[in-house]
Design a protein around this motif. Sequence first.
Motif, PDB file in Angstrom:
ATOM      1  N   THR A  34       0.814  -1.209   0.000  1.00 52.97           N
ATOM      2  CA  THR A  34       0.000   0.000   0.000  1.00 52.97           C
ATOM      3  C   THR A  34       0.850   1.263   0.000  1.00 52.97           C
ATOM      4  O   THR A  34       0.333   2.357   0.148  1.00 52.97           O
ATOM      5  N   SER A  35       2.133   1.129  -0.177  1.00 52.28           N
ATOM      6  CA  SER A  35       3.046   2.258  -0.039  1.00 52.28           C
ATOM      7  C   SER A  35       3.501   2.776  -1.388  1.00 52.28           C
ATOM      8  O   SER A  35       3.617   2.028  -2.353  1.00 52.28           O
ATOM      9  N   PRO A  36       3.792   4.091  -1.481  1.00 50.53           N
ATOM     10  CA  PRO A  36       4.369   4.611  -2.720  1.00 50.53           C
ATOM     11  C   PRO A  36       5.761   4.035  -2.981  1.00 50.53           C
ATOM     12  O   PRO A  36       6.302   4.197  -4.071  1.00 50.53           O
ATOM     13  N   PHE A  37       6.337   3.360  -1.999  1.00 48.90           N
ATOM     14  CA  PHE A  37       7.632   2.719  -2.176  1.00 48.90           C
ATOM     15  C   PHE A  37       7.479   1.326  -2.795  1.00 48.90           C
ATOM     16  O   PHE A  37       8.465   0.630  -3.004  1.00 48.90           O
ATOM     17  N   ARG A  74      14.949  -7.292   2.013  1.00 48.03           N
ATOM     18  CA  ARG A  74      13.838  -6.456   2.500  1.00 48.03           C
ATOM     19  C   ARG A  74      12.533  -7.234   2.514  1.00 48.03           C
ATOM     20  O   ARG A  74      11.788  -7.211   3.502  1.00 48.03           O
ATOM     21  N   ASP A  75      12.253  -7.916   1.417  1.00 51.11           N
ATOM     22  CA  ASP A  75      10.984  -8.633   1.317  1.00 51.11           C
ATOM     23  C   ASP A  75      10.867  -9.712   2.389  1.00 51.11           C
ATOM     24  O   ASP A  75       9.812  -9.867   3.024  1.00 51.11           O
ATOM     25  N   PHE A  76      11.938 -10.481   2.606  1.00 55.18           N
ATOM     26  CA  PHE A  76      11.884 -11.537   3.616  1.00 55.18           C
ATOM     27  C   PHE A  76      11.778 -10.956   5.027  1.00 55.18           C
ATOM     28  O   PHE A  76      11.122 -11.533   5.890  1.00 55.18           O
ATOM     29  N   GLN A  77      12.430  -9.807   5.261  1.00 55.11           N
ATOM     30  CA  GLN A  77      12.397  -9.203   6.601  1.00 55.11           C
ATOM     31  C   GLN A  77      11.118  -8.415   6.874  1.00 55.11           C
ATOM     32  O   GLN A  77      10.809  -8.108   8.030  1.00 55.11           O
ATOM     33  N   SER A  78      10.351  -8.095   5.833  1.00 56.22           N
ATOM     34  CA  SER A  78       9.169  -7.244   6.016  1.00 56.22           C
ATOM     35  C   SER A  78       8.107  -7.866   6.912  1.00 56.22           C
ATOM     36  O   SER A  78       7.192  -7.175   7.366  1.00 56.22           O
ATOM     37  N   VAL A  79       8.238  -9.157   7.205  1.00 53.54           N
ATOM     38  CA  VAL A  79       7.315  -9.807   8.124  1.00 53.54           C
ATOM     39  C   VAL A  79       7.348  -9.134   9.492  1.00 53.54           C
ATOM     40  O   VAL A  79       6.338  -9.100  10.205  1.00 53.54           O
ATOM     41  N   ILE A  80       8.486  -8.567   9.869  1.00 51.67           N
ATOM     42  CA  ILE A  80       8.603  -7.908  11.180  1.00 51.67           C
ATOM     43  C   ILE A  80       7.618  -6.756  11.286  1.00 51.67           C
ATOM     44  O   ILE A  80       6.832  -6.656  12.235  1.00 51.67           O
ATOM     45  N   GLY A  81       7.667  -5.846  10.324  1.00 49.86           N
ATOM     46  CA  GLY A  81       6.804  -4.672  10.371  1.00 49.86           C
ATOM     47  C   GLY A  81       5.336  -5.010  10.209  1.00 49.86           C
ATOM     48  O   GLY A  81       4.477  -4.409  10.871  1.00 49.86           O
ATOM     49  N   ARG A  82       5.038  -5.966   9.333  1.00 47.70           N
ATOM     50  CA  ARG A  82       3.631  -6.351   9.148  1.00 47.70           C
ATOM     51  C   ARG A  82       3.054  -6.873  10.459  1.00 47.70           C
ATOM     52  O   ARG A  82       1.941  -6.499  10.861  1.00 47.70           O
ATOM     53  N   GLU A  83       3.808  -7.752  11.121  1.00 49.06           N
ATOM     54  CA  GLU A  83       3.342  -8.266  12.410  1.00 49.06           C
ATOM     55  C   GLU A  83       3.207  -7.147  13.434  1.00 49.06           C
ATOM     56  O   GLU A  83       2.200  -7.051  14.140  1.00 49.06           O
ATOM     57  N   ALA A  84       4.233  -6.313  13.548  1.00 47.02           N
ATOM     58  CA  ALA A  84       4.264  -5.286  14.588  1.00 47.02           C
ATOM     59  C   ALA A  84       3.105  -4.309  14.444  1.00 47.02           C
ATOM     60  O   ALA A  84       2.473  -3.932  15.439  1.00 47.02           O
ATOM     61  N   ASN A  91      17.365  -5.192   9.790  1.00 48.76           N
ATOM     62  CA  ASN A  91      16.269  -5.258  10.767  1.00 48.76           C
ATOM     63  C   ASN A  91      15.422  -3.990  10.708  1.00 48.76           C
ATOM     64  O   ASN A  91      14.202  -4.046  10.890  1.00 48.76           O
ATOM     65  N   ALA A  92      16.053  -2.848  10.439  1.00 50.95           N
ATOM     66  CA  ALA A  92      15.297  -1.604  10.326  1.00 50.95           C
ATOM     67  C   ALA A  92      14.395  -1.616   9.096  1.00 50.95           C
ATOM     68  O   ALA A  92      13.230  -1.194   9.159  1.00 50.95           O
ATOM     69  N   ILE A  93      14.908  -2.117   7.964  1.00 55.88           N
ATOM     70  CA  ILE A  93      14.079  -2.201   6.759  1.00 55.88           C
ATOM     71  C   ILE A  93      13.014  -3.275   6.911  1.00 55.88           C
ATOM     72  O   ILE A  93      11.979  -3.237   6.242  1.00 55.88           O
ATOM     73  N   GLY A  94      13.232  -4.235   7.799  1.00 54.39           N
ATOM     74  CA  GLY A  94      12.159  -5.166   8.124  1.00 54.39           C
ATOM     75  C   GLY A  94      11.014  -4.485   8.848  1.00 54.39           C
ATOM     76  O   GLY A  94       9.850  -4.842   8.655  1.00 54.39           O
ATOM     77  N   MET A  95      11.320  -3.486   9.663  1.00 54.73           N
ATOM     78  CA  MET A  95      10.313  -2.802  10.476  1.00 54.73           C
ATOM     79  C   MET A  95       9.699  -1.584   9.795  1.00 54.73           C
ATOM     80  O   MET A  95       8.473  -1.412   9.784  1.00 54.73           O
ATOM     81  N   PHE A  96      10.501  -0.715   9.203  1.00 58.44           N
ATOM     82  CA  PHE A  96      10.024   0.594   8.762  1.00 58.44           C
ATOM     83  C   PHE A  96       8.967   0.591   7.662  1.00 58.44           C
ATOM     84  O   PHE A  96       8.020   1.392   7.717  1.00 58.44           O
ATOM     85  N   PRO A  97       9.082  -0.248   6.599  1.00 61.91           N
ATOM     86  CA  PRO A  97       8.141  -0.106   5.479  1.00 61.91           C
ATOM     87  C   PRO A  97       6.670  -0.189   5.863  1.00 61.91           C
ATOM     88  O   PRO A  97       5.837   0.472   5.237  1.00 61.91           O
ATOM     89  N   ALA A  98       6.327  -0.982   6.870  1.00 63.86           N
ATOM     90  CA  ALA A  98       4.924  -1.111   7.266  1.00 63.86           C
ATOM     91  C   ALA A  98       4.353   0.203   7.793  1.00 63.86           C
ATOM     92  O   ALA A  98       3.126   0.371   7.852  1.00 63.86           O
ATOM     93  N   PHE A  99       5.236   1.142   8.180  1.00 60.08           N
ATOM     94  CA  PHE A  99       4.786   2.406   8.766  1.00 60.08           C
ATOM     95  C   PHE A  99       5.088   3.612   7.874  1.00 60.08           C
ATOM     96  O   PHE A  99       4.794   4.747   8.270  1.00 60.08           O
ATOM     97  N   LEU A 100       5.659   3.398   6.699  1.00 62.17           N
ATOM     98  CA  LEU A 100       6.065   4.527   5.859  1.00 62.17           C
ATOM     99  C   LEU A 100       4.891   5.411   5.467  1.00 62.17           C
ATOM    100  O   LEU A 100       5.032   6.632   5.332  1.00 62.17           O
ATOM    101  N   ASP A 108       2.308   6.026   7.278  1.00 58.95           N
ATOM    102  CA  ASP A 108       1.696   6.630   8.473  1.00 58.95           C
ATOM    103  C   ASP A 108       2.512   7.832   8.914  1.00 58.95           C
ATOM    104  O   ASP A 108       3.490   7.714   9.638  1.00 58.95           O
ATOM    105  N   GLU A 109       2.081   9.024   8.482  1.00 58.32           N
ATOM    106  CA  GLU A 109       2.864  10.222   8.754  1.00 58.32           C
ATOM    107  C   GLU A 109       2.969  10.529  10.238  1.00 58.32           C
ATOM    108  O   GLU A 109       3.899  11.225  10.661  1.00 58.32           O
ATOM    109  N   SER A 110       2.048  10.001  11.036  1.00 58.87           N
ATOM    110  CA  SER A 110       2.082  10.255  12.484  1.00 58.87           C
ATOM    111  C   SER A 110       3.173   9.462  13.178  1.00 58.87           C
ATOM    112  O   SER A 110       3.498   9.745  14.339  1.00 58.87           O
ATOM    113  N   VAL A 111       3.740   8.462  12.495  1.00 59.88           N
ATOM    114  CA  VAL A 111       4.747   7.601  13.116  1.00 59.88           C
ATOM    115  C   VAL A 111       6.146   8.125  12.777  1.00 59.88           C
ATOM    116  O   VAL A 111       6.534   8.191  11.609  1.00 59.88           O
ATOM    117  N   HIS A 112       6.881   8.471  13.815  1.00 62.85           N
ATOM    118  CA  HIS A 112       8.256   8.960  13.683  1.00 62.85           C
ATOM    119  C   HIS A 112       9.188   7.756  13.598  1.00 62.85           C
ATOM    120  O   HIS A 112       9.251   6.938  14.502  1.00 62.85           O
TER     121      HIS A 112
END
Length: 400
Positions: free
Chosen positions: A3-6, A210-220, A244-253, A255-259
């Motif tokens: 769902t991201s422009p990325f 990135r794709d394999f690690q993205s499970v982190i952010g989706r779950e979180a 690990n950061a790229i596993g977490m960050f994309p799920a929130f990209l 969401d502008e409210s998330v720093h």
Amino acid sequence: MSTSPFANLPDSQGYFGRFGGQLIPPELKRVMDEIDAAYEEIRVREDFQQELAELFSDYVGRPSPIFHARRLSEKLGGAQIHLKREDLNHTGAHKINHCLGEALLAKFMGKTKVIAETGAGQHGVALATACALVGIPCEIHMGQVDIEKEHPNVTKMKILGCKLVPVTRGTATLKDAVDSAFEEYLKDPQNYIYAIGSVVGPHPFPKMVRDFQSVIGREAREQFLARHGRLPDHVTACVGGGSNAIGMFPAFLEDESVHLVGVEPAGEGLDTQRHSATLTLGKPGEIHGMACYVLEDEAGNPMPVHSIASGLDYPGVGPQHSHLKELGRVDYETASDDECLEAFLTLSRVEGIIPALESAHAVAWAMRVAPTLPKGEHILINLSGRGDKDADYVAEKLGL
């Protein structure tokens, strides 16, 4: 990323903006393109997705939980601190997420050997584990300095049956291990596969990891919404290569409210050359087949770098992090060796959780800023690994 422009990144040439690509000889580009084609074929197959999902659940132990660190939050005052517990994964870190994917890809392509580098040893242990599971020989290159610091992981790799190659050239740390592993890979790239341990290197590896690690952010994201009915205000993770950061960050990209905050190693100080703060003090350059931010010396060569955390002492960084820095969507901060050690001991003694020294950098940032924030705000830390591997080193360093 759907769902991201990325979602359309990288482009067809492997670039995230002006970073990434395949800065490699034509004969090696053909091999990388074969890996990319095989990955794009296998990733959409239902049997592959089902096998990977079952391994994540029954072998890794996913989903990893989110833990509210109440006592740490109370001790610091201010914002509430939460931990995404990647340290509870089989093998003790997030690395197993992409290692299983890479091992399955190697098996699908009929490769005869998997080669990789490792810094702290977590990628090495995870890859040796995955290769044992699928039955493919594994060879891990590791700097001699890191071998001495991370002895427990060295022992595990040997028990798991991989061939461990000590690297004594240069600084005998992560960059030199990458160079050594890549040279071995080039001896027979048709039959070997280089399983890169982070979101670095030539395309398609930053995309695949990135794709394999993205499970982190989706779950979180799903877990935090389910428990709190809202998203966290701040999401943070340590950054070396940046997996690990790229596993977490994309799920929130979106969401502008998330720093979003990536935490690099300030080492012994940003005013010294004993740090690994690539995005903070580096500049656009090239390393290991990609365009990214790089720490360079006056001659334009990759600078010798330092971090108390062996998995973070790398003079480059993933191209997606370089892109996100220039877009301003992620803030990249630093934590020093001393702050890292303080966070390591504090989390251990207040919550009974011994973090990896890498992960302790993100904990250090949270400990620094939490007291300055309102109690109603929430910080989510990607606790990317556990500190079993670091315990003896820290105890000796601090005289415990």
